[in-house]
Motif scaffolding. Structure first.
Motif, PDB file in Angstrom:
ATOM      1  N   TYR A 122      -7.074  -4.063   0.580  1.00  0.00           N
ATOM      2  CA  TYR A 122      -6.352  -5.084   0.204  1.00  0.00           C
ATOM      3  C   TYR A 122      -6.286  -6.351   1.293  1.00  0.00           C
ATOM      4  O   TYR A 122      -5.909  -7.351   0.731  1.00  0.00           O
ATOM      5  CB  TYR A 122      -5.088  -4.585  -0.157  1.00  0.00           C
ATOM      6  N   GLN A 168      -0.768  -1.920 -12.586  1.00  0.00           N
ATOM      7  CA  GLN A 168      -0.341  -1.183 -11.405  1.00  0.00           C
ATOM      8  C   GLN A 168      -0.640   0.379 -11.731  1.00  0.00           C
ATOM      9  O   GLN A 168      -0.297   1.121 -10.742  1.00  0.00           O
ATOM     10  CB  GLN A 168       0.934  -1.386 -11.083  1.00  0.00           C
ATOM     11  N   THR A 169      -0.869   0.693 -12.795  1.00  0.00           N
ATOM     12  CA  THR A 169      -0.985   2.097 -13.337  1.00  0.00           C
ATOM     13  C   THR A 169      -2.196   2.553 -13.808  1.00  0.00           C
ATOM     14  O   THR A 169      -3.001   1.708 -14.499  1.00  0.00           O
ATOM     15  CB  THR A 169       0.332   2.673 -14.292  1.00  0.00           C
ATOM     16  N   ARG A 226       0.834  -1.088   0.138  1.00  0.00           N
ATOM     17  CA  ARG A 226       0.002  -0.111   0.132  1.00  0.00           C
ATOM     18  C   ARG A 226       0.843   1.068  -0.016  1.00  0.00           C
ATOM     19  O   ARG A 226       0.503   2.184  -0.641  1.00  0.00           O
ATOM     20  CB  ARG A 226      -0.918  -0.070   1.267  1.00  0.00           C
ATOM     21  N   GLU A 275      -5.002   2.881  -4.580  1.00  0.00           N
ATOM     22  CA  GLU A 275      -4.822   2.218  -3.182  1.00  0.00           C
ATOM     23  C   GLU A 275      -5.740   2.534  -2.009  1.00  0.00           C
ATOM     24  O   GLU A 275      -6.167   1.726  -1.118  1.00  0.00           O
ATOM     25  CB  GLU A 275      -3.518   3.035  -2.379  1.00  0.00           C
ATOM     26  N   LEU A 327       2.026   1.715  -3.569  1.00  0.00           N
ATOM     27  CA  LEU A 327       0.970   2.007  -4.433  1.00  0.00           C
ATOM     28  C   LEU A 327       0.718   3.571  -4.237  1.00  0.00           C
ATOM     29  O   LEU A 327       0.269   4.080  -5.137  1.00  0.00           O
ATOM     30  CB  LEU A 327      -0.166   0.993  -4.080  1.00  0.00           C
ATOM     31  N   THR A 328       0.730   3.905  -3.169  1.00  0.00           N
ATOM     32  CA  THR A 328       0.469   5.474  -2.904  1.00  0.00           C
ATOM     33  C   THR A 328       1.336   6.349  -3.515  1.00  0.00           C
ATOM     34  O   THR A 328       0.626   7.264  -4.134  1.00  0.00           O
ATOM     35  CB  THR A 328       0.570   5.670  -1.357  1.00  0.00           C
ATOM     36  N   LEU A 362      -3.455  -6.249  -9.422  1.00  0.00           N
ATOM     37  CA  LEU A 362      -2.138  -5.756  -9.364  1.00  0.00           C
ATOM     38  C   LEU A 362      -0.826  -6.322  -9.849  1.00  0.00           C
ATOM     39  O   LEU A 362       0.105  -5.966 -10.077  1.00  0.00           O
ATOM     40  CB  LEU A 362      -1.866  -5.412  -7.688  1.00  0.00           C
TER      41      LEU A 362
END
Length: 229
Positions: free
Chosen positions: A172, A186-187, A156, A167, A159-160, A182
């Motif tokens: 999760y 991821q983007t 997390r 996130e 991801l932040t 993920l």
């Protein structure tokens, strides 16, 4: 309060789906009372709360069978032993406690207070090897849980810094579909590029529960961020 308590008696009104545990002190006053699901993690949490109140705890249960097997095994794994208070004794003693209808909480209290007043109940013995094996397994499980928590925290945090909206979009800790997402996306740009239909198909192929909802949530988050971090 924990510093003032020297001993506690815990009565367990056992059931298939849940147990009710009630703890009384040396005067018979209720110190702790709670409904506990018949689940390993829930039982361990309850045991931790009780041990935090007092080190010397006496346990009593009204069922010494399959309904209480998990709880008794976990007690044995923590070096604890319970006594068996027969149901007929509980029913007979209940007549001494006036002013409240029969409930699981009341029965648990009666079991605890009866064990406090009497010392002639039979101890329930769990084989030593079983207790040792369970202690090893519960320690291993605790390590696995700690590892998972650390992994999710790192995930997390990373991801932040890449995609904060995503996130925030999922929990999760219990959404496996979000974690599977993920492993490939991821983007924001990647999620927008694939679109909801392709994301749904990809998630469905990996047996994700409610793939439509997971894809829609991810796509909604992706539409809020167009800068690349």
């Amino acid at each position: 309060m924990a510093e003032q308590l020297t001993r506690l008696w815990v009565g367990i009104d056992a059931g298939k789906a849940h147990h009710w545990l009630a703890a009384v002190d040396e005067t018979g006053a209720t110190i702790w009372s709670k409904k506990v699901p018949n689940d390993e993690s829930e039982i361990l949490t309850a045991l931790g709360e009780i041990f935090a109140l007092c080190d010397q705890v006496h346990w009593a249960v009204d069922i010494a069978g399959t309904a209480s097997a998990l709880l008794l095994a976990l007690l044995a794994a923590h070096g604890q032993q319970a006594v068996y208070v027969p149901g007929r004794t509980v029913n007979r003693m209940s007549g001494s406690y006036r002013g409240e209808a029969k409930t699981d909480a009341r029965d648990a209290y009666v079991i605890a207070d009866t064990a406090r007043l009497r010392r002639d109940f039979t101890s329930i013995r769990v084989p030593a090897q079983l207790a040792a094996d369970l202690a090893l397994l519960t320690a291993h499980r605790t390590d696995l849980i700690a590892d998972r928590v650390r992994m999710l925290n790192r995930l997390r945090d990373m991801l932040t810094g890449i995609f904060p909206a995503l996130e925030r979009a999922f929990d999760y800790t219990d959404q496996k579909g979000a974690l599977i997402l993920l492993t490939r996306h991821q983007t924001p740009a990647a999620i927008r590029r694939h679109g909801q239909a392709r994301l749904t198909t990809w998630l469905k192929g990996r047996n994700v529960r409610n793939p439509d909802a997971v894809a829609a949530t991810a796509l909604q988050a992706a539409r809020t961020q167009h800068v690349t971090l």
